[in-house]
Design a protein around this motif. Structure first.
Motif, PDB file in Angstrom:
ATOM      1  N   LEU A 161       0.829  -1.206   0.000  1.00  0.00           N
ATOM      2  CA  LEU A 161       0.000   0.000   0.000  1.00  0.00           C
ATOM      3  C   LEU A 161       0.866   1.260   0.000  1.00  0.00           C
ATOM      4  CD1 LEU A 161      -2.838   1.194   0.170  1.00  0.00           C
ATOM      5  CD2 LEU A 161      -2.702   1.006   2.654  1.00  0.00           C
ATOM      6  N   ARG A 162       1.923   1.250   0.799  1.00  0.00           N
ATOM      7  CA  ARG A 162       2.837   2.389   0.842  1.00  0.00           C
ATOM      8  C   ARG A 162       3.527   2.575  -0.508  1.00  0.00           C
ATOM      9  NH1 ARG A 162       8.304   2.864   1.812  1.00  0.00           N
ATOM     10  NH2 ARG A 162       8.976   4.881   2.660  1.00  0.00           N
ATOM     11  N   PHE A 163       3.931   1.464  -1.135  1.00  0.00           N
ATOM     12  CA  PHE A 163       4.585   1.525  -2.444  1.00  0.00           C
ATOM     13  C   PHE A 163       3.644   2.119  -3.488  1.00  0.00           C
ATOM     14  CE2 PHE A 163       5.300  -0.634  -6.549  1.00  0.00           C
ATOM     15  CZ  PHE A 163       6.552  -0.137  -6.849  1.00  0.00           C
ATOM     16  N   ARG A 164       2.384   1.695  -3.482  1.00  0.00           N
ATOM     17  CA  ARG A 164       1.428   2.216  -4.460  1.00  0.00           C
ATOM     18  C   ARG A 164       1.123   3.692  -4.207  1.00  0.00           C
ATOM     19  NH1 ARG A 164      -0.539  -1.693  -7.615  1.00  0.00           N
ATOM     20  NH2 ARG A 164      -0.339  -3.854  -6.913  1.00  0.00           N
ATOM     21  N   ARG A 165       1.145   4.087  -2.932  1.00  0.00           N
ATOM     22  CA  ARG A 165       0.922   5.500  -2.616  1.00  0.00           C
ATOM     23  C   ARG A 165       2.058   6.347  -3.178  1.00  0.00           C
ATOM     24  NH1 ARG A 165       0.888   5.067   2.567  1.00  0.00           N
ATOM     25  NH2 ARG A 165      -1.329   4.552   2.731  1.00  0.00           N
ATOM     26  N   ILE A 166       3.284   5.838  -3.072  1.00  0.00           N
ATOM     27  CA  ILE A 166       4.429   6.556  -3.624  1.00  0.00           C
ATOM     28  C   ILE A 166       4.333   6.612  -5.146  1.00  0.00           C
ATOM     29  CG2 ILE A 166       6.941   6.503  -3.921  1.00  0.00           C
ATOM     30  CD1 ILE A 166       7.130   5.263  -1.135  1.00  0.00           C
ATOM     31  N   MET A 167       3.919   5.508  -5.764  1.00  0.00           N
ATOM     32  CA  MET A 167       3.790   5.465  -7.225  1.00  0.00           C
ATOM     33  C   MET A 167       2.771   6.483  -7.717  1.00  0.00           C
ATOM     34  SD  MET A 167       4.190   1.683  -8.869  1.00  0.00           S
ATOM     35  CE  MET A 167       2.658   1.087  -8.204  1.00  0.00           C
ATOM     36  N   ARG A 168       1.677   6.642  -6.976  1.00  0.00           N
ATOM     37  CA  ARG A 168       0.650   7.598  -7.401  1.00  0.00           C
ATOM     38  C   ARG A 168       1.156   9.036  -7.350  1.00  0.00           C
ATOM     39  NH1 ARG A 168      -2.885   4.131  -4.582  1.00  0.00           N
ATOM     40  NH2 ARG A 168      -2.749   5.410  -2.706  1.00  0.00           N
ATOM     41  N   ARG A 169       2.191   9.276  -6.545  1.00  0.00           N
ATOM     42  CA  ARG A 169       2.742  10.630  -6.452  1.00  0.00           C
ATOM     43  C   ARG A 169       3.845  10.877  -7.486  1.00  0.00           C
ATOM     44  NH1 ARG A 169       2.419   9.928  -0.560  1.00  0.00           N
ATOM     45  NH2 ARG A 169       4.646   9.438  -0.537  1.00  0.00           N
ATOM     46  N   MET A 170       4.265   9.852  -8.210  1.00  0.00           N
ATOM     47  CA  MET A 170       5.334  10.010  -9.191  1.00  0.00           C
ATOM     48  C   MET A 170       4.811  10.720 -10.438  1.00  0.00           C
ATOM     49  SD  MET A 170       7.513   6.427  -8.997  1.00  0.00           S
ATOM     50  CE  MET A 170       8.852   7.117 -10.000  1.00  0.00           C
ATOM     51  N   HIS A 171       5.548  11.734 -10.873  1.00  0.00           N
ATOM     52  CA  HIS A 171       5.214  12.470 -12.085  1.00  0.00           C
ATOM     53  C   HIS A 171       6.496  12.735 -12.870  1.00  0.00           C
ATOM     54  CE1 HIS A 171       0.964  13.450 -11.190  1.00  0.00           C
ATOM     55  NE2 HIS A 171       1.365  13.427  -9.926  1.00  0.00           N
ATOM     56  N   ASP A 172       6.347  12.801 -14.168  1.00  0.00           N
ATOM     57  CA  ASP A 172       7.481  13.115 -15.040  1.00  0.00           C
ATOM     58  C   ASP A 172       8.637  12.131 -14.815  1.00  0.00           C
ATOM     59  OD1 ASP A 172       8.565  14.654 -17.088  1.00  0.00           O
ATOM     60  OD2 ASP A 172       9.700  15.901 -15.704  1.00  0.00           O
ATOM     61  N   HIS A 173       8.299  10.870 -14.630  1.00  0.00           N
ATOM     62  CA  HIS A 173       9.307   9.839 -14.400  1.00  0.00           C
ATOM     63  C   HIS A 173       9.502   9.003 -15.648  1.00  0.00           C
ATOM     64  CE1 HIS A 173       5.407   8.019 -13.613  1.00  0.00           C
ATOM     65  NE2 HIS A 173       5.944   6.823 -13.790  1.00  0.00           N
ATOM     66  N   ALA A 193       2.038   1.592 -13.323  1.00  0.00           N
ATOM     67  CA  ALA A 193       3.343   2.263 -13.346  1.00  0.00           C
ATOM     68  C   ALA A 193       3.233   3.756 -13.612  1.00  0.00           C
ATOM     69  CB  ALA A 193       4.245   1.610 -14.393  1.00  0.00           C
ATOM     70  N   GLY A 194       2.035   4.245 -13.894  1.00  0.00           N
ATOM     71  CA  GLY A 194       1.841   5.679 -14.110  1.00  0.00           C
ATOM     72  C   GLY A 194       2.146   6.125 -15.524  1.00  0.00           C
ATOM     73  N   LEU A 195       1.717   5.346 -16.506  1.00  0.00           N
ATOM     74  CA  LEU A 195       1.981   5.696 -17.907  1.00  0.00           C
ATOM     75  C   LEU A 195       1.395   7.051 -18.268  1.00  0.00           C
ATOM     76  CD1 LEU A 195       3.102   4.667 -20.664  1.00  0.00           C
ATOM     77  CD2 LEU A 195       0.797   3.795 -21.125  1.00  0.00           C
ATOM     78  N   ASP A 196       0.267   7.404 -17.669  1.00  0.00           N
ATOM     79  CA  ASP A 196      -0.384   8.672 -18.001  1.00  0.00           C
ATOM     80  C   ASP A 196       0.340   9.882 -17.421  1.00  0.00           C
ATOM     81  OD1 ASP A 196      -1.014   7.746 -15.459  1.00  0.00           O
ATOM     82  OD2 ASP A 196      -2.858   8.920 -15.365  1.00  0.00           O
ATOM     83  N   ARG A 197       1.353   9.642 -16.535  1.00  0.00           N
ATOM     84  CA  ARG A 197       2.076  10.754 -15.909  1.00  0.00           C
ATOM     85  C   ARG A 197       3.571  10.736 -16.204  1.00  0.00           C
ATOM     86  NH1 ARG A 197      -0.544   8.046 -12.056  1.00  0.00           N
ATOM     87  NH2 ARG A 197       1.411   7.431 -11.055  1.00  0.00           N
ATOM     88  N   CYS A 198       4.049   9.763 -16.944  1.00  0.00           N
ATOM     89  CA  CYS A 198       5.495   9.614 -17.150  1.00  0.00           C
ATOM     90  C   CYS A 198       5.984  10.512 -18.281  1.00  0.00           C
ATOM     91  CB  CYS A 198       5.853   8.159 -17.443  1.00  0.00           C
ATOM     92  SG  CYS A 198       5.339   7.581 -19.077  1.00  0.00           S
ATOM     93  N   ARG A 199       7.304  10.745 -18.300  1.00  0.00           N
ATOM     94  CA  ARG A 199       7.908  11.529 -19.372  1.00  0.00           C
ATOM     95  C   ARG A 199       8.271  10.656 -20.570  1.00  0.00           C
ATOM     96  NH1 ARG A 199      13.461  13.769 -16.890  1.00  0.00           N
ATOM     97  NH2 ARG A 199      13.650  14.630 -18.988  1.00  0.00           N
ATOM     98  N   SER A 200       8.585   9.380 -20.321  1.00  0.00           N
ATOM     99  CA  SER A 200       8.906   8.450 -21.402  1.00  0.00           C
ATOM    100  C   SER A 200       8.880   7.024 -20.880  1.00  0.00           C
ATOM    101  CB  SER A 200      10.282   8.759 -22.010  1.00  0.00           C
ATOM    102  OG  SER A 200      11.298   8.678 -21.016  1.00  0.00           O
ATOM    103  N   LEU A 201       8.807   6.092 -21.804  1.00  0.00           N
ATOM    104  CA  LEU A 201       8.834   4.669 -21.473  1.00  0.00           C
ATOM    105  C   LEU A 201       9.919   3.994 -22.296  1.00  0.00           C
ATOM    106  CD1 LEU A 201       5.989   2.185 -20.885  1.00  0.00           C
ATOM    107  CD2 LEU A 201       7.593   1.694 -22.737  1.00  0.00           C
TER     108      LEU A 201
END
Length: 359
Positions: free
Chosen positions: A114-126, A184-192
């Motif tokens: 749960l903590r890991f997913r909370r951190i993932m939701r806060r990731m942007h431009d990654h 993994a936050g594809l909608d918020r990442c800078r590239s894959l």
């Protein structure tokens, strides 16, 4: 597209509440509080002590520290002490049993998830790095040096653990699935980056990512020319073949060693080469309309150097001051992070997108 979470925070907490584990510390805490209050109240009644001395006596009794009695105890006070000791043993046993139950039920593992997913939701431009093999490890090391937020997606638990040991965020899952890419936050990442060891798997990753987010910058690894062509058709912006790249680097080292040395020097200098895509909207481009490089004075204002300008299929290297700027052009610029940031501010709304080429 709405984000899907098969093991979302809500479902995890719901499952914990159903098991009575949403607040596992509540039971032992209540029992300990009751024991402290009843024990202190007992000492006040039997010995006439104030609340401070009474609570202190209860604490040193149930903790087995036993510094010494606050004052000589009466028979009733000793009875209270016996009851406090018995209650303390019960509370300790209750706490140990609860911890063992939580461990057996997977509570702590779920809390870490749960903590890991909370951190993932806060990731942007990654950057999402699919695959942590030999090439994936080298890519991740370079991204770490540049302090770029990186999330590794790896299906192999051993490789996932290796990534975590190196200080990387790692998600265990199949990168070819839409569900994993959304997590993994594809909608918020800078590239894959698709760096899986199998060309077919990389093709699936690119197809999935392109279908979920058209504007995402996609970079893929390919072992063959045929795979490279198919990956480009699938929507990959850049396809890199390790063997072709290694061969070209070796040949360049033999023919132009100074140029290769310069790129190595650039990699450790803190400078970057970035592509600045100018907008094609005429209304937004009015600020630079019909202006040349010398008139705009990008280099003098920012300190960065314009190495080349790409206009469609044409590439003009080392452009002169009379080079006119026009909508849709791509400026290839060299500079430090501060200089490039200043350049972004100067271009303002005329800037459509920025991509790092080399660092």
């Amino acid at each position: 597209m709405k984000e899907r979470w098969p093991n979302s925070k809500g479902s995890i907490l719901k499952g914990l509440r159903l098991r009575g584990l949403a607040k596992p510390w509540l039971g032992p805490l209540i029992a300990l509080s009751i024991l402290l209050l009843l024990g202190a109240f007992g000492y006040r009644i039997t010995e006439g002590w104030d609340w401070g001395d009474s609570l202190w006596m209860v604490l040193i009794t149930i903790s087995t520290i036993g510094y010494g009695e606050v004052a000589p105890l009466s028979a009733a006070g000793r009875l209270v002490t016996v009851l406090v000791i018995g209650g303390g043993l019960i509370v300790v046993q209750l706490t140990i049993k609860r911890v063992l139950d939580l461990t057996a039920s997977g509570y702590f593992r779920q809390m870490r998830e749960l903590r890991f997913r909370r951190i993932m939701r806060r990731m942007h431009d990654h950057v999402i790095l699919c695959g942590y093999g030999r090439i994936g490890q080298e890519i991740a090391d370079q991204l770490l040096k540049e302090n770029v937020p990186t999330l590794v997606v790896e299906i192999d638990p051993t490789s996932k653990s290796t990534a975590e040991e190196r200080g990387l965020m790692a998600l265990e899952g199949d990168a070819t699935l839409d569900e994993t890419l959304l997590q993994a936050g594809l909608d918020r990442c800078r590239s894959l980056i698709a760096a899986l060891p199998n060309d077919a798997a990389n093709l699936y990753v690119i197809l999935s990512a392109k279908g979920l987010r058209q504007e995402c910058r996609l970079i893929a690894r390919a072992d063959t020319e045929e795979a490279s062509a198919k990956l480009k058709l699938a929507g990959a912006d850049v396809v890199v073949s390790p063997y072709v790249t290694a061969g070209r680097t070796i040949a360049a080292t033999a023919l132009r060693p100074l140029a290769v040395d310069f790129m190595d020097l650039l990699a450790g200098s803190g400078c970057e080469i970035e592509e600045f895509l100018l907008t094609s909207d005429p209304n937004e481009f009015q600020k630079l309309q019909n202006k040349s490089l010398s008139e705009v004075q990008l280099g003098r204002q920012s300190g960065a150097m314009v190495l080349a300008i790409r206009d469609g299929a044409n590439l003009v290297t080392n452009p002169g001051g009379n080079m006119k700027l026009s909508p849709g052009q791509v400026l290839v610029v060299l500079g430090s992070k501060q200089q490039l940031a200043k350049l972004r501010g100067i271009l303002g709304k005329t800037l459509c997108n920025v991509e790092t080429m080399s660092s």
